[in-house]
Design a protein around this motif. Structure first.
Motif, PDB file in Angstrom:
ATOM      1  N   GLU A  38      34.381 -18.989 -50.186  1.00 54.44           N
ATOM      2  CA  GLU A  38      34.806 -18.937 -48.940  1.00 54.44           C
ATOM      3  C   GLU A  38      34.750 -17.432 -48.274  1.00 54.44           C
ATOM      4  OE1 GLU A  38      36.154 -21.542 -47.488  1.00 54.44           O
ATOM      5  OE2 GLU A  38      35.863 -23.186 -48.765  1.00 54.44           O
ATOM      6  N   VAL A  39      34.921 -16.362 -49.328  1.00 49.10           N
ATOM      7  CA  VAL A  39      35.063 -15.228 -48.844  1.00 49.10           C
ATOM      8  C   VAL A  39      33.725 -14.827 -48.168  1.00 49.10           C
ATOM      9  CG1 VAL A  39      34.732 -12.863 -49.642  1.00 49.10           C
ATOM     10  CG2 VAL A  39      36.593 -14.068 -50.546  1.00 49.10           C
ATOM     11  N   MET A  40      32.449 -15.408 -48.784  1.00 46.29           N
ATOM     12  CA  MET A  40      31.038 -14.955 -48.132  1.00 46.29           C
ATOM     13  C   MET A  40      31.054 -15.787 -46.680  1.00 46.29           C
ATOM     14  SD  MET A  40      29.264 -13.210 -49.818  1.00 46.29           S
ATOM     15  CE  MET A  40      27.733 -13.431 -49.094  1.00 46.29           C
ATOM     16  N   VAL A  41      31.588 -16.998 -46.514  1.00 44.76           N
ATOM     17  CA  VAL A  41      31.481 -17.823 -45.407  1.00 44.76           C
ATOM     18  C   VAL A  41      32.422 -16.844 -44.235  1.00 44.76           C
ATOM     19  CG1 VAL A  41      31.980 -19.674 -44.136  1.00 44.76           C
ATOM     20  CG2 VAL A  41      30.881 -19.825 -46.137  1.00 44.76           C
ATOM     21  N   ARG A  42      33.560 -16.391 -44.686  1.00 41.39           N
ATOM     22  CA  ARG A  42      34.550 -15.751 -43.734  1.00 41.39           C
ATOM     23  C   ARG A  42      33.902 -14.315 -43.241  1.00 41.39           C
ATOM     24  NH1 ARG A  42      38.800 -16.951 -47.231  1.00 41.39           N
ATOM     25  NH2 ARG A  42      38.761 -14.653 -48.205  1.00 41.39           N
ATOM     26  N   LYS A  43      32.937 -13.913 -43.873  1.00 41.74           N
ATOM     27  CA  LYS A  43      32.157 -12.711 -43.456  1.00 41.74           C
ATOM     28  C   LYS A  43      31.846 -12.660 -42.396  1.00 41.74           C
ATOM     29  CE  LYS A  43      33.955 -10.043 -46.962  1.00 41.74           C
ATOM     30  NZ  LYS A  43      34.752  -8.901 -46.525  1.00 41.74           N
ATOM     31  N   LEU A  44      31.169 -13.987 -41.856  1.00 42.04           N
ATOM     32  CA  LEU A  44      30.582 -14.261 -40.683  1.00 42.04           C
ATOM     33  C   LEU A  44      31.438 -14.303 -39.571  1.00 42.04           C
ATOM     34  CD1 LEU A  44      28.157 -16.954 -42.218  1.00 42.04           C
ATOM     35  CD2 LEU A  44      27.813 -14.432 -42.075  1.00 42.04           C
ATOM     36  N   ASP A  45      32.736 -14.792 -39.672  1.00 44.40           N
ATOM     37  CA  ASP A  45      33.847 -15.016 -38.819  1.00 44.40           C
ATOM     38  C   ASP A  45      33.820 -13.944 -37.663  1.00 44.40           C
ATOM     39  OD1 ASP A  45      34.252 -17.327 -39.950  1.00 44.40           O
ATOM     40  OD2 ASP A  45      35.967 -16.730 -40.651  1.00 44.40           O
ATOM     41  N   GLY A  46      33.740 -14.247 -36.351  1.00 43.52           N
ATOM     42  CA  GLY A  46      33.967 -13.593 -35.224  1.00 43.52           C
ATOM     43  C   GLY A  46      32.809 -12.480 -35.059  1.00 43.52           C
ATOM     44  N   LEU A  47      31.694 -12.745 -35.583  1.00 45.77           N
ATOM     45  CA  LEU A  47      30.434 -11.857 -35.286  1.00 45.77           C
ATOM     46  C   LEU A  47      29.298 -12.469 -34.301  1.00 45.77           C
ATOM     47  CD1 LEU A  47      29.916 -10.276 -38.847  1.00 45.77           C
ATOM     48  CD2 LEU A  47      30.856  -9.094 -36.702  1.00 45.77           C
ATOM     49  N   SER A  48      28.702 -11.895 -33.481  1.00 42.89           N
ATOM     50  CA  SER A  48      27.605 -12.434 -32.813  1.00 42.89           C
ATOM     51  C   SER A  48      26.495 -12.939 -33.746  1.00 42.89           C
ATOM     52  CB  SER A  48      27.129 -11.537 -31.644  1.00 42.89           C
ATOM     53  OG  SER A  48      26.531 -10.304 -32.648  1.00 42.89           O
ATOM     54  N   GLU A  49      25.579 -13.668 -33.094  1.00 41.48           N
ATOM     55  CA  GLU A  49      24.498 -14.153 -33.776  1.00 41.48           C
ATOM     56  C   GLU A  49      23.523 -13.023 -34.327  1.00 41.48           C
ATOM     57  OE1 GLU A  49      23.386 -17.219 -34.789  1.00 41.48           O
ATOM     58  OE2 GLU A  49      25.613 -17.614 -34.335  1.00 41.48           O
ATOM     59  N   TYR A  50      23.417 -11.938 -33.261  1.00 40.60           N
ATOM     60  CA  TYR A  50      22.720 -10.788 -33.827  1.00 40.60           C
ATOM     61  C   TYR A  50      23.481  -9.991 -34.943  1.00 40.60           C
ATOM     62  CZ  TYR A  50      20.678  -6.168 -33.517  1.00 40.60           C
ATOM     63  OH  TYR A  50      19.991  -4.828 -33.748  1.00 40.60           O
ATOM     64  N   ASP A  51      24.532  -9.825 -34.837  1.00 35.00           N
ATOM     65  CA  ASP A  51      25.239  -9.253 -36.033  1.00 35.00           C
ATOM     66  C   ASP A  51      25.340  -9.789 -37.345  1.00 35.00           C
ATOM     67  OD1 ASP A  51      25.582  -6.859 -34.619  1.00 35.00           O
ATOM     68  OD2 ASP A  51      27.805  -7.314 -34.098  1.00 35.00           O
ATOM     69  N   VAL A  52      25.244 -11.348 -37.303  1.00 39.10           N
ATOM     70  CA  VAL A  52      25.174 -11.795 -38.639  1.00 39.10           C
ATOM     71  C   VAL A  52      23.624 -11.848 -39.299  1.00 39.10           C
ATOM     72  CG1 VAL A  52      27.080 -13.312 -38.236  1.00 39.10           C
ATOM     73  CG2 VAL A  52      24.688 -14.275 -37.819  1.00 39.10           C
ATOM     74  N   ARG A  53      22.566 -11.531 -38.450  1.00 37.15           N
ATOM     75  CA  ARG A  53      21.315 -11.474 -38.774  1.00 37.15           C
ATOM     76  C   ARG A  53      20.639 -10.199 -38.915  1.00 37.15           C
ATOM     77  NH1 ARG A  53      18.805 -16.675 -37.164  1.00 37.15           N
ATOM     78  NH2 ARG A  53      20.623 -17.963 -36.201  1.00 37.15           N
ATOM     79  N   ARG A  54      21.177  -9.243 -38.099  1.00 33.30           N
ATOM     80  CA  ARG A  54      20.497  -7.999 -38.070  1.00 33.30           C
ATOM     81  C   ARG A  54      20.258  -7.231 -39.418  1.00 33.30           C
ATOM     82  NH1 ARG A  54      23.387  -2.884 -35.383  1.00 33.30           N
ATOM     83  NH2 ARG A  54      25.406  -3.675 -35.868  1.00 33.30           N
ATOM     84  N   PRO A  55      19.237  -6.637 -39.743  1.00 35.17           N
ATOM     85  CA  PRO A  55      19.313  -5.947 -40.817  1.00 35.17           C
ATOM     86  C   PRO A  55      19.763  -4.755 -40.882  1.00 35.17           C
ATOM     87  CG  PRO A  55      17.039  -5.799 -39.663  1.00 35.17           C
ATOM     88  CD  PRO A  55      18.067  -6.630 -38.886  1.00 35.17           C
ATOM     89  N   GLU A  61      11.971 -14.879 -49.168  1.00 36.55           N
ATOM     90  CA  GLU A  61      12.191 -15.676 -47.931  1.00 36.55           C
ATOM     91  C   GLU A  61      13.600 -15.999 -47.569  1.00 36.55           C
ATOM     92  OE1 GLU A  61       9.813 -16.030 -45.480  1.00 36.55           O
ATOM     93  OE2 GLU A  61       8.905 -14.548 -46.474  1.00 36.55           O
ATOM     94  N   ASP A  62      14.672 -16.226 -48.800  1.00 38.23           N
ATOM     95  CA  ASP A  62      15.680 -16.765 -48.497  1.00 38.23           C
ATOM     96  C   ASP A  62      16.699 -15.755 -48.146  1.00 38.23           C
ATOM     97  OD1 ASP A  62      15.214 -15.744 -51.178  1.00 38.23           O
ATOM     98  OD2 ASP A  62      17.192 -16.450 -51.984  1.00 38.23           O
ATOM     99  N   LEU A  63      16.144 -14.389 -48.144  1.00 40.30           N
ATOM    100  CA  LEU A  63      17.109 -13.349 -47.650  1.00 40.30           C
ATOM    101  C   LEU A  63      17.310 -13.101 -46.367  1.00 40.30           C
ATOM    102  CD1 LEU A  63      16.237 -11.157 -51.015  1.00 40.30           C
ATOM    103  CD2 LEU A  63      18.646 -12.170 -50.472  1.00 40.30           C
ATOM    104  N   TRP A  64      16.690 -13.652 -45.572  1.00 42.62           N
ATOM    105  CA  TRP A  64      16.836 -13.331 -44.083  1.00 42.62           C
ATOM    106  C   TRP A  64      16.596 -14.695 -43.459  1.00 42.62           C
ATOM    107  CZ3 TRP A  64      12.542 -14.072 -40.434  1.00 42.62           C
ATOM    108  CH2 TRP A  64      11.561 -14.215 -41.129  1.00 42.62           C
ATOM    109  N   VAL A  65      16.976 -14.886 -42.082  1.00 38.78           N
ATOM    110  CA  VAL A  65      17.312 -16.080 -41.391  1.00 38.78           C
ATOM    111  C   VAL A  65      16.275 -16.064 -40.138  1.00 38.78           C
ATOM    112  CG1 VAL A  65      18.776 -17.734 -40.057  1.00 38.78           C
ATOM    113  CG2 VAL A  65      19.641 -16.525 -42.208  1.00 38.78           C
ATOM    114  N   THR A  66      15.457 -17.071 -40.011  1.00 42.81           N
ATOM    115  CA  THR A  66      14.505 -16.896 -38.900  1.00 42.81           C
ATOM    116  C   THR A  66      15.305 -17.396 -37.525  1.00 42.81           C
ATOM    117  OG1 THR A  66      13.901 -19.293 -38.719  1.00 42.81           O
ATOM    118  CG2 THR A  66      12.367 -17.696 -40.023  1.00 42.81           C
ATOM    119  N   GLU A  67      14.600 -17.156 -36.383  1.00 37.25           N
ATOM    120  CA  GLU A  67      15.071 -17.463 -35.132  1.00 37.25           C
ATOM    121  C   GLU A  67      15.481 -18.895 -34.827  1.00 37.25           C
ATOM    122  OE1 GLU A  67      10.873 -16.885 -34.321  1.00 37.25           O
ATOM    123  OE2 GLU A  67      12.067 -15.903 -35.531  1.00 37.25           O
ATOM    124  N   HIS A  68      14.788 -19.669 -35.614  1.00 34.72           N
ATOM    125  CA  HIS A  68      14.764 -21.187 -35.394  1.00 34.72           C
ATOM    126  C   HIS A  68      16.079 -21.791 -36.416  1.00 34.72           C
ATOM    127  CE1 HIS A  68      11.381 -20.952 -33.280  1.00 34.72           C
ATOM    128  NE2 HIS A  68      10.474 -20.121 -34.349  1.00 34.72           N
TER     129      HIS A  68
END
Length: 184
Positions: free
Chosen positions: A19-36, A82-89
């Protein structure tokens, strides 16, 4: 008796850190959750995607309980990382849904098996394991990545998980640590 206690204790800790891992994404833009955010490309949504593969593989094929979705084969070196990043699709919703599906599958495996149920991890040097070994490994791996996620989230917007401290406290603490570092 101790076996049931150990299994339940580890499983509950795993449920909490998921649950902590999923909460880390809350309130962030698509760019921010994906950017290196590191030299190696570490990013929040990629960590969640990685943990999906971790749970589906360890609580799936290790115990002869295949995950319902296709997984890259562990021997396929071209798929590593490949599982450590997310494509635009791939969408955030799909990644989170996949993680939750992995939880359900893992939870079913954990519920169905005794803590000393045998498994086989072909990519480990000592491949014959028990459910206990895998529970400890996956909990450790998830906590490790939750630590990464803490740092990444703090880098992005200063959010610190439930410390009860405000921004002024952290500013003062950082300045104190900086002074100590300079004096050393």
């Amino acid at each position: 008796m101790i076996d049931d206690f150990a299994k339940a204790y580890l499983h509950e800790d795993l449920r909490e850190i998921r649950e902590v891992m999923v909460r880390k994404l809350d309130g962030l833009s698509e760019y921010d959750v994906r950017r290196p955010l590191t030299t190696t490309g570490t990013n929040l949504l990629g960590l969640v995607k990685h943990l999906t593969l971790t749970e589906s593989r360890y609580f799936g094929e290790v115990f002869g309980r295949p995950f319902p979705r296709p997984l890259p084969h562990w021997e396929d070196l071209s798929q590593r990382g490949e599982d450590l990043w997310v494509t635009e699709h791939e969408t955030r919703a799909e990644i989170i849904e996949g993680y939750r599906l992995a939880w359900e599958h893992a939870d079913a495996t954990i519920a169905a098996l005794a803590v000393d149920a045998p498994g086989h991890v072909p990519w480990w040097p000592r491949p014959d394991v028990k459910l206990f070994n895998v529970l400890v490994h996956v909990l450790t791996e998830t906590n490790r990545h939750a630590g990464h996620a803490d740092v990444l989230r703090e880098q992005l917007d200063g959010t610190v998980e439930a410390t009860g401290k405000d921004a002024a406290f952290w500013e003062q603490r950082r300045a104190e640590i900086e002074r100590a570092a300079l004096k050393a």
